[in-house]
Design a protein around this motif. Structure first.
Motif, short mmCIF file in Angstrom:
data_model
loop_
_atom_site.label_atom_id
_atom_site.label_comp_id
_atom_site.label_asym_id
_atom_site.label_seq_id
_atom_site.Cartn_x
_atom_site.Cartn_y
_atom_site.Cartn_z
N THR A 188 -52.38 50.43 -7.98
CA THR A 188 -50.93 50.40 -7.89
C THR A 188 -50.37 51.29 -8.99
OG1 THR A 188 -50.66 48.52 -9.40
CG2 THR A 188 -50.99 48.02 -7.04
N LEU A 189 -49.12 51.66 -8.84
CA LEU A 189 -48.52 52.52 -9.86
C LEU A 189 -48.48 51.81 -11.21
CD1 LEU A 189 -47.28 55.16 -10.60
CD2 LEU A 189 -45.11 54.42 -9.58
N ASN A 190 -48.26 50.53 -11.21
CA ASN A 190 -48.25 49.79 -12.47
C ASN A 190 -49.60 49.81 -13.17
OD1 ASN A 190 -45.54 48.92 -12.60
ND2 ASN A 190 -45.93 47.28 -11.13
N LEU A 247 -47.81 57.65 -17.88
CA LEU A 247 -46.36 57.79 -17.99
C LEU A 247 -45.69 58.11 -16.65
CD1 LEU A 247 -46.12 59.88 -21.29
CD2 LEU A 247 -45.70 57.43 -21.01
N TYR A 248 -46.49 58.22 -15.59
CA TYR A 248 -45.93 58.68 -14.32
C TYR A 248 -44.84 57.74 -13.79
CZ TYR A 248 -45.52 60.14 -9.47
OH TYR A 248 -45.02 60.56 -8.26
N GLY A 249 -45.05 56.45 -13.85
CA GLY A 249 -44.03 55.52 -13.37
C GLY A 249 -42.71 55.69 -14.11
N LEU A 297 -42.40 53.08 -4.43
CA LEU A 297 -43.64 53.64 -4.97
C LEU A 297 -44.45 52.60 -5.75
CD1 LEU A 297 -43.03 57.22 -6.42
CD2 LEU A 297 -44.51 56.58 -4.52
N PHE A 298 -43.76 51.61 -6.29
CA PHE A 298 -44.41 50.60 -7.10
C PHE A 298 -44.99 49.46 -6.26
CE2 PHE A 298 -41.82 52.85 -10.08
CZ PHE A 298 -42.49 52.77 -11.30
#
Length: 216
Positions: A126-128, A153-155, A189-190
């Motif tokens: 996942t993005l997290n 740092l993308y999120g 996205l998350f």
């Protein structure tokens, strides 16, 4: 070059490839809010309609490889693509130039590249969960979103960019009848996993996943 330089180089190459073209079909503007000028909003809305026809034609007629070949041979003014095409152009150039350790992150609503050397990345994330790579020199290349940053740092960067877009009035198409504020799109996205595919190995050689990517 290292992963940071590769990620920036591939992002810039893809964005330059689509510069002065119809660009994307899934970025538009709201006429009811935002700081963008009326002229800019109308131009993007008109371009997105043309881009939608072009992207639909590419995807309905060709596989990924032939789509990218057609884009490459098209006049710059006639090019169009969404995240898949922006990502694909960067990947094609990276593969042809034997750039090592390229990965594709595939989410149900988005696609981008990651430059990450061994030991590599989990197959699903996942993005997290990107935060677990804070101590790794892994870098994201997202030309559609115009993001180049450390993976963990993308999120944060996606949230920042979507807020910037929304302040201008930019929206993202959900389907032919609906669009949504950029921040609402970013929130999705998350949600749910991304599948991570390795495209090139430590020597810049293609993987089986790369051939699958180009043939689908």
């Amino acid at each position: 070059m290292n992963e940071m330089e590769h990620a920036r180089f591939l992002r810039d190459y893809s964005r330059l490839f689509f510069k002065n073209s119809f660009k994307t079909s899934n970025k538009t503007y709201s006429m009811s809010y935002g700081t963008a000028t009326l002229l800019r909003k109308m131009a993007r809305i008109n371009y997105s309609e043309v881009a939608n026809d072009l992207v639909g034609y590419y995807r309905d007629t060709y596989d990924n490889f032939d789509t990218l070949q057609l884009l490459t041979s098209s006049p710059q003014l006639a090019r169009a693509g969404n995240c898949e095409e922006y990502c694909g152009i960067a990947l094609k150039y990276g593969f042809e130039n034997r750039i090592e350790n390229i990965w594709v992150a595939d989410h149900e609503i988005h696609e981008f590249l990651i430059l990450a050397a061994d030991p590599g990345i989990s197959a699903t994330l996942t993005l997290n969960e990107f935060c677990q790579y804070e101590n790794c020199d892994y870098w994201v290349c997202d030309p559609w979103f115009n993001i180049h940053c450390r993976m963990h740092l993308y999120g944060l960067m996606a949230n920042f960019k979507s807020c910037q877009w929304e302040s201008e009035g930019k929206e993202i198409y959900k389907d032919v009848y609906n669009s949504e504020r950029a921040t609402l799109w970013c929130q999705r996205l998350f949600v749910n996993d991304m599948t991570i595919y390795r495209m090139t190995d430590n020597n810049g050689q293609p993987t089986d996943d790369l051939y699958d990517f180009f043939s689908r």
